[in-house]
Design a protein around this motif. Structure first.
Motif, PDB file in Angstrom:
ATOM      1  N   ARG A 268       0.831  -1.212   0.000  1.00  0.00           N
ATOM      2  CA  ARG A 268       0.000   0.000   0.000  1.00  0.00           C
ATOM      3  C   ARG A 268       0.862   1.257   0.000  1.00  0.00           C
ATOM      4  O   ARG A 268       0.541   2.245  -0.675  1.00  0.00           O
ATOM      5  CB  ARG A 268      -0.946  -0.011   1.205  1.00  0.00           C
ATOM      6  N   ALA A 269       1.954   1.216   0.735  1.00  0.00           N
ATOM      7  CA  ALA A 269       2.842   2.388   0.764  1.00  0.00           C
ATOM      8  C   ALA A 269       3.507   2.579  -0.602  1.00  0.00           C
ATOM      9  O   ALA A 269       3.588   3.697  -1.112  1.00  0.00           O
ATOM     10  CB  ALA A 269       3.890   2.220   1.856  1.00  0.00           C
ATOM     11  N   ILE A 270       3.950   1.490  -1.217  1.00  0.00           N
ATOM     12  CA  ILE A 270       4.627   1.580  -2.526  1.00  0.00           C
ATOM     13  C   ILE A 270       3.693   2.194  -3.566  1.00  0.00           C
ATOM     14  O   ILE A 270       4.110   3.010  -4.393  1.00  0.00           O
ATOM     15  CB  ILE A 270       5.104   0.166  -2.978  1.00  0.00           C
ATOM     16  N   LEU A 271       2.409   1.812  -3.531  1.00  0.00           N
ATOM     17  CA  LEU A 271       1.468   2.263  -4.559  1.00  0.00           C
ATOM     18  C   LEU A 271       0.648   3.487  -4.116  1.00  0.00           C
ATOM     19  O   LEU A 271      -0.362   3.812  -4.738  1.00  0.00           O
ATOM     20  CB  LEU A 271       0.544   1.113  -4.973  1.00  0.00           C
ATOM     21  N   SER A 272       1.096   4.159  -3.058  1.00  0.00           N
ATOM     22  CA  SER A 272       0.411   5.368  -2.560  1.00  0.00           C
ATOM     23  C   SER A 272      -1.069   5.116  -2.282  1.00  0.00           C
ATOM     24  O   SER A 272      -1.941   5.879  -2.726  1.00  0.00           O
ATOM     25  CB  SER A 272       0.548   6.525  -3.561  1.00  0.00           C
ATOM     26  N   LEU A 273      -1.332   4.045  -1.552  1.00  0.00           N
ATOM     27  CA  LEU A 273      -2.707   3.738  -1.141  1.00  0.00           C
ATOM     28  C   LEU A 273      -2.798   3.902   0.365  1.00  0.00           C
ATOM     29  O   LEU A 273      -1.848   3.602   1.088  1.00  0.00           O
ATOM     30  CB  LEU A 273      -3.063   2.293  -1.510  1.00  0.00           C
ATOM     31  N   SER A 274      -3.939   4.330   0.829  1.00  0.00           N
ATOM     32  CA  SER A 274      -4.102   4.491   2.270  1.00  0.00           C
ATOM     33  C   SER A 274      -4.155   3.100   2.905  1.00  0.00           C
ATOM     34  O   SER A 274      -4.557   2.120   2.278  1.00  0.00           O
ATOM     35  CB  SER A 274      -5.379   5.271   2.585  1.00  0.00           C
ATOM     36  N   PRO A 275      -3.727   2.975   4.184  1.00  0.00           N
ATOM     37  CA  PRO A 275      -3.744   1.662   4.834  1.00  0.00           C
ATOM     38  C   PRO A 275      -5.148   1.076   4.899  1.00  0.00           C
ATOM     39  O   PRO A 275      -5.304  -0.136   5.012  1.00  0.00           O
ATOM     40  CB  PRO A 275      -3.223   1.959   6.249  1.00  0.00           C
ATOM     41  N   HIS A 276      -6.175   1.912   4.798  1.00  0.00           N
ATOM     42  CA  HIS A 276      -7.550   1.422   4.973  1.00  0.00           C
ATOM     43  C   HIS A 276      -8.340   1.408   3.665  1.00  0.00           C
ATOM     44  O   HIS A 276      -9.546   1.264   3.683  1.00  0.00           O
ATOM     45  CB  HIS A 276      -8.264   2.277   6.021  1.00  0.00           C
TER      46      HIS A 276
END
Ligand code: ZN
Length: 280
Positions: A268-276
């Motif tokens: 999620r961090a690599i693809l700029s997605l929020s943890p939720h």
């Protein structure tokens, strides 16, 4: 070791159970197959759904069922819906996006496929991009031709997408981009010029799956892609037993390149997605 997202495309719109009985078709089969792939190291699932006769479907109910199962049994896994694929009514391809998957695939141009023209009219591309933006869904741009990179840039310039999409080069579809290592260099050079902040991956179709994965890892890809949608075989003689078996092979390939499979929070961090869920 630098983590890499392992994406699994579990079903697709083409392979049937007669091609490989392991292709998951019903939502319950899809959830089970995704769970096995998740346990094996996949952190992103790319989803198509099918009708009872195995033909491609755009049913929001089916997408919702698979999404719910993945969220429940594969905590943190990135859910990506397909808005493409053969055999779907173009007007319905975006209909499940209100369900707010983390990501959705987006083709930014048309191209010849083996037996059809894969048509993505600019009006449809804009409509899909607008819906993704409205629902905070991060697009994965499907690149079947170099001009599709410029199609993506035009969406950024039109304010329909931020400048950090995830980009997938699809190589080895008959009549589209051949699976050629030199071509990947040309595509990457153009990506860095046109969308320098994008993350990227590459998918090799059929027998090209393993070699395209090698080429991508050699060039520092953020993600790799495997799964029965793209390739139903382990060797020329043997069918893959499951999506998980293909994921296990991908994990080994990643390790050979001194990388490791990303955990879901890392993915999620690599693809700029929020943890939720959803795009940051
Ligand atoms: Zn797909």
């Amino acid at each position: 070791m630098n983590p890499v997202v392992i994406a699994v495309a579990i079903t697709g719109s083409v392979p049937r159970k007669t091609d490989n009985p392991a292709v998951p078709v019903s939502p319950s089969e899809q959830i089970e197959s995704t769970h096995e792939a998740y346990e094996a190291g996949a952190s992103l699932v790319h989803i198509h759904v099918r009708n009872h006769d195995e033909s491609p479907s755009s049913s929001p109910e089916k997408f919702a069922e698979v999404q719910d199962g993945v969220v429940r049994y594969c905590p943190g896994m990135i859910v990506q819906f397909s808005t493409g694929g053969r055999g779907r009514d173009p007007g319905l391809r975006g209909s499940p996006l209100y369900l707010r998957p983390d990501m959705a695939s987006l083709s930014t141009g048309s191209v010849n496929f083996p037996s059809i023209v894969y048509e993505n009219h600019t009006t449809l591309v804009h409509d899909l991009a607008g819906r993704m933006q409205q629902h905070a869904i991060r697009p994965e741009i499907e690149i079947f031709d170099l001009s599709h990179l410029h199609g993506a840039r035009r969406l950024v310039d039109a304010g329909l997408m931020d400048d950090r999409p995830h980009v997938q080069f699809v190589m080895g579809v008959e009549n589209a981009l051949p699976a050629d290592e030199h071509l990947l260099d040309i595509l990457l050079e153009e990506l860095r010029r046109v969308l320098p902040k994008a993350t990227w991956t590459a998918a090799g179709i059929g027998r090209h799956q393993a070699s395209v994965m090698e080429w991508a890892l050699r060039r520092g890809a953020h993600a790799v892609r495997t799964g029965l949608e793209d390739n139903i075989r382990i060797t020329r003689e043997r069918l893959a037993r499951s999506n998980a078996e293909l994921v296990e092979m991908a994990v080994e390939t990643v390790l050979r390149h001194r990388r490791r499979a990303a955990s879901c929070p890392e993915a999620r961090a690599i693809l700029s997605l929020s943890p939720h869920g959803g795009a940051l």
